[in-house]
Motif scaffolding. Structure first.
Motif, PDB file in Angstrom:
ATOM      1  N   SER A 183       0.843  -1.200   0.000  1.00 24.79           N
ATOM      2  CA  SER A 183       0.000   0.000   0.000  1.00 24.79           C
ATOM      3  C   SER A 183       0.878   1.250   0.000  1.00 24.79           C
ATOM      4  O   SER A 183       2.084   1.190   0.252  1.00 24.79           O
ATOM      5  CB  SER A 183      -0.912   0.013   1.228  1.00 24.79           C
ATOM      6  OG  SER A 183      -0.138   0.174   2.408  1.00 24.79           O
ATOM      7  N   ASP A 184       0.262   2.388  -0.257  1.00 25.15           N
ATOM      8  CA  ASP A 184       1.006   3.652  -0.238  1.00 25.15           C
ATOM      9  C   ASP A 184       1.603   3.917   1.142  1.00 25.15           C
ATOM     10  O   ASP A 184       2.715   4.446   1.260  1.00 25.15           O
ATOM     11  CB  ASP A 184       0.091   4.816  -0.642  1.00 25.15           C
ATOM     12  CG  ASP A 184      -0.283   4.777  -2.114  1.00 25.15           C
ATOM     13  OD1 ASP A 184       0.407   4.065  -2.877  1.00 25.15           O
ATOM     14  OD2 ASP A 184      -1.265   5.442  -2.502  1.00 25.15           O
ATOM     15  N   LEU A 185       0.868   3.556   2.202  1.00 17.92           N
ATOM     16  CA  LEU A 185       1.375   3.762   3.558  1.00 17.92           C
ATOM     17  C   LEU A 185       2.585   2.869   3.825  1.00 17.92           C
ATOM     18  O   LEU A 185       3.573   3.303   4.424  1.00 17.92           O
ATOM     19  CB  LEU A 185       0.274   3.485   4.585  1.00 17.92           C
ATOM     20  CG  LEU A 185       0.667   3.646   6.060  1.00 17.92           C
ATOM     21  CD1 LEU A 185       1.170   5.064   6.334  1.00 17.92           C
ATOM     22  CD2 LEU A 185      -0.504   3.309   6.966  1.00 17.92           C
ATOM     23  N   GLU A 186       2.512   1.603   3.386  1.00 22.28           N
ATOM     24  CA  GLU A 186       3.644   0.692   3.556  1.00 22.28           C
ATOM     25  C   GLU A 186       4.865   1.193   2.798  1.00 22.28           C
ATOM     26  O   GLU A 186       6.006   1.118   3.282  1.00 22.28           O
ATOM     27  CB  GLU A 186       3.260  -0.706   3.091  1.00 22.28           C
ATOM     28  CG  GLU A 186       2.277  -1.411   4.010  1.00 22.28           C
ATOM     29  CD  GLU A 186       1.753  -2.709   3.430  1.00 22.28           C
ATOM     30  OE1 GLU A 186       1.455  -3.629   4.212  1.00 22.28           O
ATOM     31  OE2 GLU A 186       1.640  -2.810   2.181  1.00 22.28           O
ATOM     32  N   LYS A 187       4.661   1.732   1.607  1.00 24.04           N
ATOM     33  CA  LYS A 187       5.774   2.292   0.836  1.00 24.04           C
ATOM     34  C   LYS A 187       6.413   3.461   1.571  1.00 24.04           C
ATOM     35  O   LYS A 187       7.632   3.572   1.662  1.00 24.04           O
ATOM     36  CB  LYS A 187       5.282   2.742  -0.542  1.00 24.04           C
ATOM     37  CG  LYS A 187       4.876   1.616  -1.483  1.00 24.04           C
ATOM     38  CD  LYS A 187       4.379   2.179  -2.804  1.00 24.04           C
ATOM     39  CE  LYS A 187       3.951   1.077  -3.760  1.00 24.04           C
ATOM     40  NZ  LYS A 187       3.428   1.624  -5.037  1.00 24.04           N
ATOM     41  N   ARG A 188       5.563   4.356   2.087  1.00 23.47           N
ATOM     42  CA  ARG A 188       6.075   5.532   2.786  1.00 23.47           C
ATOM     43  C   ARG A 188       6.891   5.115   4.005  1.00 23.47           C
ATOM     44  O   ARG A 188       7.974   5.647   4.260  1.00 23.47           O
ATOM     45  CB  ARG A 188       4.912   6.425   3.200  1.00 23.47           C
ATOM     46  CG  ARG A 188       5.346   7.751   3.841  1.00 23.47           C
ATOM     47  CD  ARG A 188       4.173   8.462   4.483  1.00 23.47           C
ATOM     48  NE  ARG A 188       3.015   8.495   3.607  1.00 23.47           N
ATOM     49  CZ  ARG A 188       1.773   8.584   4.039  1.00 23.47           C
ATOM     50  NH1 ARG A 188       1.542   8.675   5.348  1.00 23.47           N
ATOM     51  NH2 ARG A 188       0.757   8.618   3.198  1.00 23.47           N
ATOM     52  N   GLY A 248      10.152  12.021  -2.882  1.00 23.07           N
ATOM     53  CA  GLY A 248       9.000  11.216  -3.284  1.00 23.07           C
ATOM     54  C   GLY A 248       9.125   9.800  -2.763  1.00 23.07           C
ATOM     55  O   GLY A 248       9.441   9.570  -1.590  1.00 23.07           O
ATOM     56  N   ASN A 249       8.917   8.813  -3.631  1.00 19.19           N
ATOM     57  CA  ASN A 249       9.072   7.401  -3.266  1.00 19.19           C
ATOM     58  C   ASN A 249      10.494   6.940  -3.549  1.00 19.19           C
ATOM     59  O   ASN A 249      10.718   5.892  -4.175  1.00 19.19           O
ATOM     60  CB  ASN A 249       8.076   6.526  -4.034  1.00 19.19           C
ATOM     61  CG  ASN A 249       6.738   6.443  -3.318  1.00 19.19           C
ATOM     62  OD1 ASN A 249       6.637   6.766  -2.141  1.00 19.19           O
ATOM     63  ND2 ASN A 249       5.719   6.038  -4.032  1.00 19.19           N
ATOM     64  N   THR A 271      15.154   4.108  -5.943  1.00 19.57           N
ATOM     65  CA  THR A 271      13.705   4.142  -6.124  1.00 19.57           C
ATOM     66  C   THR A 271      13.070   2.876  -5.590  1.00 19.57           C
ATOM     67  O   THR A 271      13.719   1.825  -5.474  1.00 19.57           O
ATOM     68  CB  THR A 271      13.335   4.308  -7.606  1.00 19.57           C
ATOM     69  OG1 THR A 271      13.854   3.191  -8.349  1.00 19.57           O
ATOM     70  CG2 THR A 271      13.900   5.600  -8.166  1.00 19.57           C
ATOM     71  N   GLU A 274       7.955  -1.576  -7.831  1.00 21.54           N
ATOM     72  CA  GLU A 274       6.521  -1.382  -8.013  1.00 21.54           C
ATOM     73  C   GLU A 274       5.694  -2.288  -7.123  1.00 21.54           C
ATOM     74  O   GLU A 274       4.715  -1.861  -6.514  1.00 21.54           O
ATOM     75  CB  GLU A 274       6.151  -1.631  -9.480  1.00 21.54           C
ATOM     76  CG  GLU A 274       4.687  -1.404  -9.802  1.00 21.54           C
ATOM     77  CD  GLU A 274       4.261   0.040  -9.649  1.00 21.54           C
ATOM     78  OE1 GLU A 274       3.070   0.272  -9.359  1.00 21.54           O
ATOM     79  OE2 GLU A 274       5.112   0.939  -9.797  1.00 21.54           O
ATOM     80  N   ARG A 275       6.094  -3.557  -6.993  1.00 18.42           N
ATOM     81  CA  ARG A 275       5.242  -4.529  -6.311  1.00 18.42           C
ATOM     82  C   ARG A 275       5.867  -5.132  -5.053  1.00 18.42           C
ATOM     83  O   ARG A 275       5.316  -6.055  -4.471  1.00 18.42           O
ATOM     84  CB  ARG A 275       4.855  -5.658  -7.267  1.00 18.42           C
ATOM     85  CG  ARG A 275       4.012  -5.189  -8.443  1.00 18.42           C
ATOM     86  CD  ARG A 275       3.526  -6.396  -9.260  1.00 18.42           C
ATOM     87  NE  ARG A 275       2.687  -7.289  -8.482  1.00 18.42           N
ATOM     88  CZ  ARG A 275       1.378  -7.133  -8.305  1.00 18.42           C
ATOM     89  NH1 ARG A 275       0.758  -6.089  -8.840  1.00 18.42           N
ATOM     90  NH2 ARG A 275       0.689  -7.996  -7.582  1.00 18.42           N
TER      91      ARG A 275
END
Length: 318
Positions: A183-188, A248-249, A271, A274-275
């Protein structure tokens, strides 16, 4: 930290500073407001008064439990104040977090704690946040039947009636295990955790570099929100300079020989895949042919080592 209510005051012994900072980072990344001595007690302030004010203003107190914590003369009043405000535990004002095995006695023994001993980072973070939120600790798998084996002979458990049919056993179908993208939160959170690993790695490595080499001085400082600069001086002359920051990410790294800290140019960018939660070095030219690094799949720890080796390559052999 100034302004706004404090969700947690983190009480700890200096022997557990790294644990206290990790706990505080995870909580702030999850949106809580935290006060901790290592970050918030400024030079020249009254240490005892700062502790008293933090413990009083915070909604809840986290006690970083360890043998050193139980022997500490300063920590006891901090958690005792939280306990006095909530003796029944209904408000969960005092939240012990066990980081090293110890035998809590007296009042502390009565409080259910969050146990992080022996866990890797991701399970520890999950248990900490679930414990803070007071989630029910139901296991994800069905528990084994706890019946006593030395009693009367047990009957064989009946087979599930769906296992067979008049046509004979059914053919088992292979079901692939599907991986859910983060998820976006996990990525952050992953990027923030990787960035913290790089900061700590550079901080410790620069300190060790000066300890082992005469005539070497270093400068490492935060130059903006989630932005750091590192510099190495040999015999008074600047020999290596770099900056890194969250972009960013990803995490940007620059070796531009300039003290303009707002310069957005970079020589490397780590970076996020993606998955899955791994980092990829876009350039990766520094370690071409070096089998120590898979620049397509860097963990937070190997990313820190990769950037450090790239940084010191400019002075190796000096």
């Amino acid at each position: 930290m100034s302004g706004g209510a404090i969700d947690f005051f983190v009480s700890y012994n200096s022997a557990d500073t790294k644990w206290a900072e990790w706990i505080s980072w995870v909580l702030e990344a999850a949106g809580y407001r935290v006060r901790i001595q290592a970050w918030d007690f400024v030079a020249g302030s009254n240490f005892v008064l700062e502790m008293q004010r933090a413990a009083t203003e915070a909604t809840r107190t986290i006690a970083v439990l360890s043998p050193d914590f139980l022997k500490s003369g300063f920590a006891a009043p901090e958690w005792a104040a939280a306990f006095a405000n909530d003796p029944t535990g209904l408000k969960r004002s005092l939240v012990p977090v066990l980081v090293r095995r110890c035998n809590a006695e007296g009042l502390l023994k009565q409080i259910v704690y969050i146990d992080l001993v022996g866990l890797n980072e991701e399970p520890a973070e999950k248990r900490l946040l679930e414990g803070i939120k007071g989630k029910r600790a139901k296991p994800s798998h069905r528990p084994n039947f706890p019946g006593v084996a030395d009693g009367p002979a047990e009957r064989e458990r009946p087979k599930f009636p769906g296992d067979s049919s008049p046509e004979g056993p059914k053919t088992l179908v292979h079901i692939p295990k599907l991986q859910r993208p983060p998820s976006d939160l996990e990525k952050r959170r992953f990027i923030e955790r990787a960035f913290l690993s790089i900061v700590k790695y550079f901080e410790n490595a620069l300190e060790e570099l000066t300890r082992q080499n005469e005539g070497v001085e270093t400068d490492f400082k935060e130059i903006g929100p989630r932005r750091y600069r590192a510099e190495i001086f040999i015999d008074g002359r600047s020999r290596a300079l770099c900056r890194f920051w969250i972009a960013g990410n990803g995490i940007a790294y620059s070796e531009v020989n300039s003290h303009h800290d707002d310069d957005g140019s970079y020589n490397e960018m780590l970076t996020l895949a993606e998955r899955e939660l791994v980092l990829t070095a876009l350039m990766g030219m520094f370690v071409a042919g070096d089998d120590r690094f898979d620049t397509k799949r860097l963990s937070p720890e190997t990313a820190a080592d990769y950037l450090w080796r790239r940084f010191i390559s400019r002075i190796e052999g000096s």
